[in-house]
Design a protein around this motif. Structure first.
Motif, PDB file in Angstrom:
ATOM      1  N   LYS A  59       0.830  -1.210   0.000  1.00  0.00           N
ATOM      2  CA  LYS A  59       0.000   0.000   0.000  1.00  0.00           C
ATOM      3  C   LYS A  59       0.863   1.258   0.000  1.00  0.00           C
ATOM      4  O   LYS A  59       0.516   2.263  -0.622  1.00  0.00           O
ATOM      5  N   THR A  60       1.983   1.218   0.725  1.00  0.00           N
ATOM      6  CA  THR A  60       2.902   2.356   0.782  1.00  0.00           C
ATOM      7  C   THR A  60       4.321   1.839   0.546  1.00  0.00           C
ATOM      8  O   THR A  60       4.548   0.628   0.456  1.00  0.00           O
ATOM      9  N   ILE A  63       4.109   0.660  -5.231  1.00  0.00           N
ATOM     10  CA  ILE A  63       2.852   0.690  -4.495  1.00  0.00           C
ATOM     11  C   ILE A  63       1.706   0.276  -5.405  1.00  0.00           C
ATOM     12  O   ILE A  63       1.802   0.360  -6.634  1.00  0.00           O
ATOM     13  N   PHE A  64       0.615  -0.152  -4.783  1.00  0.00           N
ATOM     14  CA  PHE A  64      -0.532  -0.633  -5.545  1.00  0.00           C
ATOM     15  C   PHE A  64      -0.986   0.390  -6.590  1.00  0.00           C
ATOM     16  O   PHE A  64      -1.292   0.046  -7.731  1.00  0.00           O
ATOM     17  N   ALA A  65      -1.058   1.637  -6.170  1.00  0.00           N
ATOM     18  CA  ALA A  65      -1.632   2.683  -7.032  1.00  0.00           C
ATOM     19  C   ALA A  65      -0.822   2.911  -8.295  1.00  0.00           C
ATOM     20  O   ALA A  65      -1.355   3.426  -9.287  1.00  0.00           O
ATOM     21  N   GLU A  66       0.457   2.549  -8.296  1.00  0.00           N
ATOM     22  CA  GLU A  66       1.323   2.819  -9.447  1.00  0.00           C
ATOM     23  C   GLU A  66       1.764   1.544 -10.159  1.00  0.00           C
ATOM     24  O   GLU A  66       2.577   1.606 -11.080  1.00  0.00           O
ATOM     25  N   GLU A 102      -8.338  -1.770   0.264  1.00  0.00           N
ATOM     26  CA  GLU A 102      -7.370  -1.369  -0.763  1.00  0.00           C
ATOM     27  C   GLU A 102      -6.614  -2.583  -1.300  1.00  0.00           C
ATOM     28  O   GLU A 102      -6.398  -2.714  -2.515  1.00  0.00           O
ATOM     29  N   THR A 103      -6.222  -3.480  -0.415  1.00  0.00           N
ATOM     30  CA  THR A 103      -5.507  -4.688  -0.837  1.00  0.00           C
ATOM     31  C   THR A 103      -6.401  -5.582  -1.690  1.00  0.00           C
ATOM     32  O   THR A 103      -5.996  -6.044  -2.761  1.00  0.00           O
ATOM     33  N   ARG A 138      -9.119  -4.787  -3.373  1.00  0.00           N
ATOM     34  CA  ARG A 138      -9.440  -4.137  -4.657  1.00  0.00           C
ATOM     35  C   ARG A 138      -8.287  -4.274  -5.635  1.00  0.00           C
ATOM     36  O   ARG A 138      -8.490  -4.509  -6.830  1.00  0.00           O
ATOM     37  N   PHE A 139      -7.065  -4.106  -5.132  1.00  0.00           N
ATOM     38  CA  PHE A 139      -5.895  -4.225  -6.002  1.00  0.00           C
ATOM     39  C   PHE A 139      -5.806  -5.636  -6.588  1.00  0.00           C
ATOM     40  O   PHE A 139      -5.586  -5.803  -7.795  1.00  0.00           O
ATOM     41  N   ARG A 194      -8.576  -6.178  -9.174  1.00  0.00           N
ATOM     42  CA  ARG A 194      -8.332  -5.424 -10.410  1.00  0.00           C
ATOM     43  C   ARG A 194      -7.257  -6.097 -11.253  1.00  0.00           C
ATOM     44  O   ARG A 194      -7.399  -6.254 -12.469  1.00  0.00           O
ATOM     45  N   GLN A 195      -6.169  -6.510 -10.613  1.00  0.00           N
ATOM     46  CA  GLN A 195      -5.092  -7.168 -11.344  1.00  0.00           C
ATOM     47  C   GLN A 195      -5.529  -8.530 -11.880  1.00  0.00           C
ATOM     48  O   GLN A 195      -5.147  -8.939 -12.977  1.00  0.00           O
TER      49      GLN A 195
END
Length: 220
Positions: free
Chosen positions: A38-39, A56-59, A82-83, A85-86, A89-90
């Motif tokens: 996450k970070t 990080i997940f967002a990038e 957040e985990t 969802r990542f 999505r992947q």
């Protein structure tokens, strides 16, 4: 061929669930490995070893293969939006969606295991139906693009199997030789079917509380 691999980190994961397949798969010709969290802060493992994410997940780019390790703390990861969802999505576009040990329950929370055959650590296999999966005995279980591995050390076998599929058996065997993966355990107690009854009872008791925690988190 190129292969983009991503490992998902979360606090207090079992480091060998992650480092075993990492050590194997990063040696695959053409592989690029991403260690994602996450970070960018170091992530503590369950044995005190800090793990440093590379991204990080967002990038994160779209991964060809996503791998989720496990650990007794996975109950927090599978409830972390957040985990989850990542991973979901992947998983939509990845060629392989994978887990080691109880990382299967993060895949389950992401909806990946519904209607699939799967495995996880022996102490938690009876909970797989709670995420829509059917337990299939085996150190590695594949159902379509979903590959799940059993507990901890099975991640090494899983990694070699993936390399064999991606780059061929000779490459996988060369990696196996390079890491001198030639198991000769001092005891034949690595699976409940072979462990002495007293050993199995002791180990099973140690997982009883965690099983109930998982069961509650999964709504069972």
């Amino acid at each position: 061929m190129s292969l983009t691999i991503g490992f998902v980190l979360f606090p207090n994961l079992t480091q060998l669930d992650f480092t075993g397949p990492l050590q194997v798969m990063h040696r695959t010709p053409g592989a690029t490995t991403h260690i994602l969290a996450k970070t960018r802060d170091p992530v503590p493992s369950d044995c005190g070893l800090g793990l440093v994410p590379t991204g990080i997940f967002a990038e994160a780019p779209q991964l060809d293969l996503i791998c989720v390790p496990g650990g007794l703390s996975v109950v927090e990861a599978m409830q972390d939006e957040e985990t989850v969802r990542f991973v979901a999505r992947q998983a939509e576009h990845a060629r392989w969606v994978t887990s080691v040990c109880t990382g299967a329950f993060v895949l389950g929370s992401a909806g990946v295991l519904r209607g699939k055959r799967a495995t996880t650590h022996w102490a938690f296999t009876d909970l797989l139906p709670l995420v829509g999966a059917t337990h299939e005995p085996g150190r590695i279980v594949r159902d379509g693009k979903v590959i799940t591995a059993g507990g901890v050390t099975s991640g090494i076998d899983f990694g070699l199997s993936v390399v064999a599929e991606v780059a061929g058996p000779e490459v996988a065997q060369t990696i196996q030789l390079g890491i001198e993966y030639d198991p000769a355990p001092p005891f034949q107690s690595g699976h409940p079917s072979r462990a002495p009854a007293a050993v199995k009872a002791t180990a099973d008791a140690r997982y009883a509380k965690a099983r109930e925690t998982y069961r509650a988190a999964l709504g069972g």
